[in-house]
Design a protein around this motif. Structure first.
Motif: not given
Length: 293
Positions: A131-132, A140-142, A152-159
């Protein structure tokens, strides 16, 4: 045109003098006078009629003031709306995410977020493609997978764990692969969002084998890939959260369990910068405290 100049003009009309208007605006009388002189010069018209005893708007100045008041009212309303949105979790919030991820894993959490924040108008756009974020107007996009370097900034939710699977019917007809090279003789169902065209990274211990495959079918839609695997059309690499029920029911079988795709990150990606709405801050805080597999 400087908004301060327009507010000064309205203040002069309201207060009836340059001195009173200057006090109201917190500026000097000389600057107040200069603002109006510059405004009249810029418009090419006289807005105020000045005498030693009175200060009145000209007919054109009076009509100008009516329209300016409406412009300033709308501007003040827009500013207040933004301030309210920045202070209270309310208003529009647009999030993009892969469809399979929302349906299989995130939907219960999404419903709880809506219950906790009834004033947020949430728009969830489901798309398994990349997604653009900026062009699509998303907050935000997952994203599932390793991220490219960006501003862009990214926060890891899980693996997420990834498994190689096929249906019992397919295994009965074609046998079971036991090594990466065996995949060249099997019908491979390929997810095109994987890095590397037609290449499957398979891990055994600390070693990763990048196996080239010739897919009989390729798609960027996880649900379609899932359906074809269950339907016996070939072997596929699929996220574990999408196939947990099928593994338990025996509709899919795990293959080459001594090999696996390395776990891939699931991240929330959003624009950098210190300013964000309270709605977005609430969603960010909400995802931070989730317990995801």
């Amino acid at each position: 045109m400087d908004i301060t100049v327009l507010r000064t003009f309205i203040s002069i009309l309201d207060e009836g003098s340059f001195s009173a208007a200057a006090r109201r605006m917190g500026i000097s009388r000389s600057l107040c006078s200069k603002y109006i002189s510059d405004l009249e010069a810029d418009l090419g018209a006289r807005l105020l009629s000045r005498t030693t005893r009175a200060l009145r708007p000209t007919a054109l100045g009076l009509e100008y003031s009516r329209q300016i008041r409406e412009v300033l009212r709308q501007l003040d309303g827009a500013n207040e709306m933004v301030r309210d949105a920045s202070a209270h979790p309310a208003g529009a919030l647009k999030i993009g995410a892969p469809a399979s991820y929302i349906h299989k894993l995130f939907r219960p959490h999404l419903m709880r977020f809506m219950d906790d924040h009834p004033d947020i108008r949430l728009e969830m756009v489901l798309d398994d493609g990349v997604t653009d974020l900026i062009g699509g107007g998303y907050d935000a996009v997952i994203r599932i997978g390793f991220l490219e370097d960006s501003a862009l900034h990214a926060r890891k939710l899980h693996e997420a764990g990834i498994l190689l699977v096929a249906s019992p019917g397919y295994v009965e007809r074609h046998g079971e692969p036991v090594a990466p090279s065996d995949l060249t003789r099997h019908s491979c169902l390929h997810y095109t969002n994987l890095r590397g065209p037609g290449t499957w990274p398979l891990r055994c211990g600390k070693e990763v084998f990048y196996q080239k495959v010739q897919p009989v079918f390729s798609t960027n839609d996880t649900e379609l890939l899932h359906s074809l695997a269950v339907g016996g059309k070939g072997v596929a690499l699929l996220p574990q959260f999408t196939i947990a029920d099928d593994l338990e029911a025996g509709r899919l079988l795990p293959l080459m369990t001594n090999f696996a795709l390395p776990d891939i990150p699931v991240s929330l990606v959003y624009p950098t910068g210190k300013l964000m709405t309270a709605a977005m801050r609430s969603f960010l805080d909400f995802t931070t405290h989730l317990r995801l597999p």
